[in-house]
Design an enzyme around this catalytic site. Structure first.
Site, PDB file in Angstrom:
ATOM      1  N   ASP A 163       0.852  -1.188   0.000  1.00  0.00           N
ATOM      2  CA  ASP A 163       0.000   0.000   0.000  1.00  0.00           C
ATOM      3  C   ASP A 163       0.887   1.237   0.000  1.00  0.00           C
ATOM      4  O   ASP A 163       2.027   1.199   0.490  1.00  0.00           O
ATOM      5  CB  ASP A 163      -0.913   0.003   1.231  1.00  0.00           C
ATOM      6  CG  ASP A 163      -1.978   1.090   1.150  1.00  0.00           C
ATOM      7  OD1 ASP A 163      -2.947   0.900   0.392  1.00  0.00           O
ATOM      8  OD2 ASP A 163      -1.827   2.121   1.826  1.00  0.00           O
ATOM      9  N   HIS A 166       0.522   3.976   1.690  1.00  0.00           N
ATOM     10  CA  HIS A 166       0.560   4.702   2.950  1.00  0.00           C
ATOM     11  C   HIS A 166       1.681   4.195   3.853  1.00  0.00           C
ATOM     12  O   HIS A 166       2.078   3.032   3.780  1.00  0.00           O
ATOM     13  CB  HIS A 166      -0.770   4.553   3.700  1.00  0.00           C
ATOM     14  CG  HIS A 166      -1.925   5.193   3.006  1.00  0.00           C
ATOM     15  ND1 HIS A 166      -2.818   4.476   2.244  1.00  0.00           N
ATOM     16  CD2 HIS A 166      -2.323   6.493   2.946  1.00  0.00           C
ATOM     17  CE1 HIS A 166      -3.735   5.306   1.752  1.00  0.00           C
ATOM     18  NE2 HIS A 166      -3.452   6.530   2.167  1.00  0.00           N
ATOM     19  N   SER A 197      -3.530  11.790   3.001  1.00  0.00           N
ATOM     20  CA  SER A 197      -4.224  10.731   3.730  1.00  0.00           C
ATOM     21  C   SER A 197      -3.338  10.074   4.771  1.00  0.00           C
ATOM     22  O   SER A 197      -3.836   9.415   5.684  1.00  0.00           O
ATOM     23  CB  SER A 197      -4.744   9.676   2.748  1.00  0.00           C
ATOM     24  OG  SER A 197      -3.714   9.212   1.898  1.00  0.00           O
TER      25      SER A 197
END
Length: 472
Positions: free
Chosen positions: A174, A176, A268
Site C-alpha cells: 500500500d 501509505h 491521507s
C-alpha cells in the site's frame, strides 16, 4: 488488546485466509510449490508489466506494479523515481509563500515523506529497479530539503531515516506509511521544531500514546495485482495507536484550555479518519513529542496543497489571528510546482479581498450554464475604466453553488493578450470561494485589464450566483 479488538482481529484473519483461498492456484505438489512458487511469486502474472493495464482509471496511479522480495509491491513511476525538488521557476514562488505566512506570524514546517523505493530499497529484486538509483535519488531528496530551508521553512532532516530505515516504514502493498513510519517521522519533525524559536510560543499540554486495535491493510497495490492477475497477497497486520491527554484529572476538564497554535495539513497519511483501521496516528505522535495540541486539516485525495487551501479558506483561519505553526506533511514526489498553486495560496494567506481594497465589483445570477458557455464576471471598459497596469491585483470569486468546482477563469488585456487558468478543485476540498492573483508574467505587466470571464468545464443545471471583486 480488548476482547472486542481480539474478535475483530480473528475475523479479519479468517476473512483473509478465505480470500486467499478464493484466488488460490490449482493444487501442486510440495516440490513443485517450492520450485515454482518461492515467496508466492507464482501469484505474479506476465500482464503485470503490460502498459495497457495502466491506461485508464485508478490503474494510472499504480503504473507500473513491480514485485519485490517478501511479497512487497512497488510502483515504478512513483516509488522508484530519482527526481525530487522544486523546479527553478517555482522556487521564488515557494519563497513568496513562506514570506506571506511569516508576515502574519506563522512559521511553516514541511515534513517530507520519502518514497517507498528509498525507504525499502532492500526489498527490490535484481533487475526490477526500473532505473531507480539510490545515490542519485537520495542526493536529489537532500537538495529538495535544502531548497525549502533556503526559502524559510523548517524542514526536518529525514535523511538519517532514509539511510537507516525502520522495518516496515510503509505498508508492503500500500502507498501509505504504517504507524511506525508516522511515529518515526513525527519524532524527527518534533526535534526540528523544538530547536526553532517558534516552539517557545506554543501552549503546553502533555500527551501519552497507547497501543489500540490491530490495523489491517489490503493495499492499493495488492488490489491492483488482483485486478490484473486475479491473485493477491492478503492482508498485512500492524499495531495501531492512539494518543490521549496525559492527565485524567476531572478538574482539568472544566478549565479553559488555550486554543491550539499548531495546524497540521497534508495527505491521507496524516488525515483523521472515522475508520480506525486507517488511523496512522501521525497527529497523535506530534502532540506527544511536541507536548502541544493541534488542529488536523489533512485530507485524503487532496493533492499537494488541497488541505492547506481548505484550511486557509475555512472559518478557522484569519490572517489577523494566524496560527504560530503550520506543519505540512508532503510526499517527496510532489514537486511544489504549478503556477496556480501559488496564485491561489498566497492571496488566501492574506485573507483575500477586504471591502476597502476593492476597485472593481459585480454580482451576477444565472439559471444554468453549459459547456463552452461564457459569463463575464468583471468589465474594465468605458468611462469608469481603472488603470491597473503593473498592479498586483487579486480576484476574489464567490460562487453560491459549492459544487461548481471545474471552470476556466479567462482575463483579457488591452495589448491583445489573455491569461486562461483552469480550476479543477479536488472533490474533497470545499468549493464556493476562489482567489486568484492576476498573472505576474512579463507579457501582462504593462497591459491594462479589460475583462474577466468564467467558462465552466462542467454542466451547471441549477441556478447560481457569482460575486466577484478585484482588489489591490
Amino acid at each position: 488488546m480488548t476482547s472486542k479488538s481480539m474478535k475483530h482481529y480473528f475475523l479479519l484473519a479468517i476473512g483473509s485466509l478465505i480470500a486467499a483461498g478464493a484466488h488460490a492456484t490449482p493444487a501442486v505438489t510440495p516440490t513443485e510449490q517450492a520450485e515454482d512458487c518461492k515467496d508466492l511469486q507464482c501469484l505474479i502474472c506476465p500482464r503485470l508489466s503490460a502498459p495497457e493495464e495502466y491506461a485508464e482509471g485508478n490503474m494510472k496511479a499504480l503504473k507500473q506494479i513491480v514485485p519485490g522480495k517478501d511479497r512487497w509491491l512497488f510502483r515504478s513511476e512513483v516509488d522508484l523515481t530519482n527526481n525530487f525538488g522544486i523546479p527553478a521557476a517555482a522556487q521564488p514562488e515557494f519563497a513568496r509563500l513562506m514570506q506571506a505566512f511569516a508576515k502574519h506570524g506563522t512559521q511553516v514546517a514541511v515534513t517530507v515523506q520519502p518514497t517507498r523505493g528509498l525507504m525499502h530499497r532492500a526489498q527490490l529484486l535484481p533487475g526490477q529497479a526500473h532505473g531507480f538509483d539510490y545515490q542519485k535519488a537520495s542526493g536529489n531528496l537532500r537538495r529538495f530539503l535544502q531548497q525549502m530551508r533556503d526559502a524559510g521553512a523548517i524542514v526536518p532532516d529525514i535523511m538519517p531515516l532514509v539511510e537507516n530505515p525502520p522495518k516496515d516504514f510503509f505498508f508492503r502493498r500500500d502507498h501509505h506509511w504504517t504507524p511506525v513510519g508516522a511515529q518515526s517521522t513525527a519524532r524527527v519533525t518534533a526535534e526540528a521544531i523544538r530547536q526553532s524559536p517558534v516552539f517557545a510560543q506554543l501552549p503546553r499540554k502533555n500527551y501519552v500514546t497507547e497501543q489500540t486495535l490491530t490495523l489491517y491493510k489490503d493495499g492499493t497495490l495488492n488490489l491492483g495485482l488482483s485486478a490484473i492477475c486475479g491473485n493477491h497477497f492478503g492482508y498485512q497486520f500492524v499495531p495501531g495507536y492512539q494518543t490521549v491527554p496525559e492527565s485524567n484529572d476531572a478538574a482539568q476538564l472544566f478549565e479553559e484550555q488555550p486554543d491550539p497554535e499548531v495546524v497540521l495539513v497534508g495527505t491521507s497519511n496524516s488525515a483523521a479518519r472515522e475508520d480506525e483501521t486507517k488511523q496512522f496516528n501521525f497527529d497523535g505522535f506530534l502532540k506527544q513529542y511536541l507536548s502541544t495540541d493541534l488542529i488536523n486539516y489533512a485530507l485524503p485525495g487532496a493533492g499537494q496543497d488541497g488541505s492547506l487551501l481548505e484550511y486557509l479558506l475555512s472559518s478557522n483561519y484569519s490572517p489577523d489571528k494566524a496560527p504560530k505553526l503550520i506543519i505540512w506533511e508532503l510526499p517527496a514526489n510532489y514537486p511544489l510546482d504549478g503556477e496556480l498553486t501559488y496564485r491561489q495560496l498566497i492571496p488566501a494567506v492574506n485573507g483575500g479581498c477586504k471591502a476597502s481594497d476593492s476597485v472593481l465589483e459585480a454580482q451576477l445570477e444565472r439559471p444554468s450554464m453549459g459547456l463552452n458557455d461564457r459569463l463575464e464576471l468583471l468589465s474594465n471598459t468605458g468611462e469608469g475604466r481603472r488603470d491597473l497596469k503593473g498592479r498586483n491585483a487579486v480576484l476574489d470569486i464567490r460562487i453560491s453553488d459549492p459544487n461548481i468546482k471545474n471552470f476556466y477563469i479567462i482575463t483579457y488585456y488591452d495589448n491583445g493578450t489573455r491569461d486562461k487558468v483552469w480550476f479543477r478543485r479536488e472533490a474533497i476540498v470545499t468549493g464556493g470561494q476562489y482567489y486568484l492573483e492576476l498573472s505576474r508574467a512579463p507579457e501582462f505587466r504593462d497591459a491594462n485589464l479589460l475583462s474577466v470571464l468564467l467558462e465552466p468545464t462542467q454542466t451547471v443545471e441549477q441556478p447560481f450566483k457569482v460575486e466577484t471583486k478585484l482588489c489591490l
